[in-house]
Design an enzyme around this catalytic site. Structure first.
Site, PDB file in Angstrom:
ATOM      1  N   ASN A   9       0.872  -1.183   0.000  1.00 44.08           N
ATOM      2  CA  ASN A   9       0.000   0.000   0.000  1.00 44.08           C
ATOM      3  C   ASN A   9       0.906   1.230   0.000  1.00 44.08           C
ATOM      4  OD1 ASN A   9      -1.826   2.032   0.472  1.00 44.08           O
ATOM      5  ND2 ASN A   9      -2.354   1.374   2.566  1.00 44.08           N
ATOM      6  N   LYS A  11       0.121   4.251  -0.410  1.00 45.91           N
ATOM      7  CA  LYS A  11      -0.513   5.474   0.113  1.00 45.91           C
ATOM      8  C   LYS A  11      -0.206   6.648  -0.828  1.00 45.91           C
ATOM      9  CE  LYS A  11      -0.216   3.441   4.652  1.00 45.91           C
ATOM     10  NZ  LYS A  11      -0.208   3.610   6.097  1.00 45.91           N
ATOM     11  N   HIS A  96      -9.589   1.246   4.796  1.00 49.24           N
ATOM     12  CA  HIS A  96      -8.339   1.524   5.510  1.00 49.24           C
ATOM     13  C   HIS A  96      -8.598   2.541   6.616  1.00 49.24           C
ATOM     14  CE1 HIS A  96      -4.264   2.815   6.367  1.00 49.24           C
ATOM     15  NE2 HIS A  96      -3.867   1.676   5.815  1.00 49.24           N
ATOM     16  N   GLU A  98      -7.006   5.005   7.543  1.00 50.81           N
ATOM     17  CA  GLU A  98      -6.816   6.407   7.134  1.00 50.81           C
ATOM     18  C   GLU A  98      -8.052   6.921   6.402  1.00 50.81           C
ATOM     19  OE1 GLU A  98      -3.042   5.742   5.209  1.00 50.81           O
ATOM     20  OE2 GLU A  98      -2.175   5.340   7.182  1.00 50.81           O
ATOM     21  N   GLU A 168      -5.626  -4.697  10.744  1.00 53.49           N
ATOM     22  CA  GLU A 168      -4.615  -3.670  10.972  1.00 53.49           C
ATOM     23  C   GLU A 168      -4.937  -2.891  12.241  1.00 53.49           C
ATOM     24  OE1 GLU A 168      -2.611  -2.620   6.935  1.00 53.49           O
ATOM     25  OE2 GLU A 168      -4.240  -1.220   7.287  1.00 53.49           O
ATOM     26  N   GLY A 174       2.119   2.688  10.775  1.00 48.61           N
ATOM     27  CA  GLY A 174       3.053   3.799  10.592  1.00 48.61           C
ATOM     28  C   GLY A 174       3.721   4.253  11.880  1.00 48.61           C
ATOM     29  N   SER A 214       3.147  -1.635  10.461  1.00 49.97           N
ATOM     30  CA  SER A 214       4.587  -1.613  10.722  1.00 49.97           C
ATOM     31  C   SER A 214       5.301  -2.937  10.423  1.00 49.97           C
ATOM     32  CB  SER A 214       4.877  -1.161  12.157  1.00 49.97           C
ATOM     33  OG  SER A 214       4.430   0.168  12.353  1.00 49.97           O
TER      34      SER A 214
END
Ligand code: PGA
Length: 254
Positions: A9, A11, A96, A98, A168, A174, A214
Site C-alpha cells: 500500500n 498510500k 483503511h 486512514e 490492521e 506507521g 509496521s
C-alpha cells in the site's frame, strides 16, 4: 492451503509513473522465482494505469487504494469501480483506517464500496482494526465484531470468498509498533471463528486474513508463521523493492 498475499500500500507516495516504475523494475526482477505468494501493488491513481501496463505479463497484481460506489455521474473527484475494471485493475483496498479516520468513511459507506467493487469483479482488500483505546479498555474483540458485522453486511459466501481481510490494529500503522505475533494471531483466529459461525467452515478455512501495521523485513517472518495469518498489507516497507522482497520471501517460507 491458503496462498499468502502480500500487498504494498503505497498510500500518497510514488505518485508519478516514473517513480513507480523505477521501483517496480527492480521488484519485477527480484520476484521472478516467487511462486507461492500472491503480490499486489497499490500505487496512487496517477500511476495506476502505467503500473498496470508495466506489470501486465508479470506475476505482480495491481490494486487501487480507493473507489466510489457509483458507476458514473456528478461525483467530482471520485473514481468508479467500472473505470478501474476497464483499465485492468484487479484489487481495491477498502476500509483503511486512514480512510475511516481522515475521510470519515463509515462501515456503511465501505459496505457499499465493497458491493459495487464486487459487482465489477474487483477483489476488495478490506481493512479492519481497533484503536489503542479500544485495546487498552479490553474492547478489541467487540470493536472487530462490530466492524465485521456492518462492513460485510448482506454479503453472501461467494462475495466473501472474493474478499481478503486485512487486520490492521490502528495503533500499529506507521508507528513502528507492531502487534506481537501472538496478539495478531489471537485476533485473526477470532475473525476466522466469527466468519465460520456466520457462514460456514469452508469460508472459515478458505478466506485469507492479512496482518498490517509496521511490517518490516525483521518482524515479518514471525507474524507469517502463525497459522491464521496469511501474509500482510505493507505500507512504509513496500516503497522500496528490496525491503518488500524480503517480506515476500518471509511469506514464501512460512
Ligand atoms: P505501515 O502501513 O506498514 O506503514 O504501518 C500499513 C498500512 O497502513 O496498510
Amino acid at each position: 492451503m491458503r496462498m499468502p498475499i502480500i500487498g504494498g500500500n503505497w498510500k500518497m507516495n510514488r505518485g508519478s509513473p516514473s517513480s513507480a516504475i523505477t521501483m517496480l523494475r527492480v521488484l519485477k526482477r527480484l520476484v521472478k522465482n516467487i511462486h507461492n505468494v500472491e503480490i499486489v501493488i497499490a500505487p496512487p491513481f496517477t500511476a495506476l494505469f502505467s503500473v498496470i501496463q508495466y506489470l501486465k505479463k508479470t506475476v505482480i497484481r495491481v490494486g487501487a487504494q480507493n473507489v466510489y460506489f457509483e458507476d458514473s455521474g456528478a461525483f467530482t473527484g471520485e473514481i468508479s469501480p467500472k473505470f478501474l475494471k476497464e483499465i485492468g485493475c484487479e484489487y481495491v483496498i477498502l476500509g483503511h483506517s486512514e480512510r475511516r479516520n481522515i475521510f470519515l468513511e463509515s462501515d456503511e459507506v465501505i459496505n457499499k464500496k465493497i458491493k459495487k467493487s464486487l459487482s465489477y469483479g474487483l477483489r476488495p482488500i478490506v481493512c479492519i482494526g481497533e484503536h489503542l483505546e479500544d485495546r487498552e479498555a479490553g474492547n478489541t474483540e467487540r470493536v472487530i465484531e462490530k466492524q465485521l458485522e456492518y462492513t460485510f453486511k448482506d454479503l453472501n459466501k461467494k462475495d466473501m470468498m472474493n474478499i481478503v481481510i486485512a487486520y490492521e490494529p490502528i495503533w500499529a500503522i506507521g508507528t513502528g509498533k507492531t502487534a506481537t505475533p501472538e496478539q495478531a494471531e489471537e485476533i485473526h483466529r477470532f475473525i476466522r471463528n466469527y466468519l465460520g459461525e456466520k457462514y460456514d467452515n469452508d469460508l472459515k478455512t478458505g478466506i485469507r486474513i492479512q496482518y498490517g501495521g509496521s511490517i518490516n523485513p525483521s518482524n515479518a517472518e514471525a507474524l507469517f508463521q502463525k497459522e491464521n495469518i496469511d501474509g500482510g498489507l505493507v505500507g512504509g516497507a513496500s516503497l522500496e523493492a528490496e525491503s518488500l522482497y524480503e517480506i515476500i520471501k518471509s511469506a514464501e517460507r512460512s
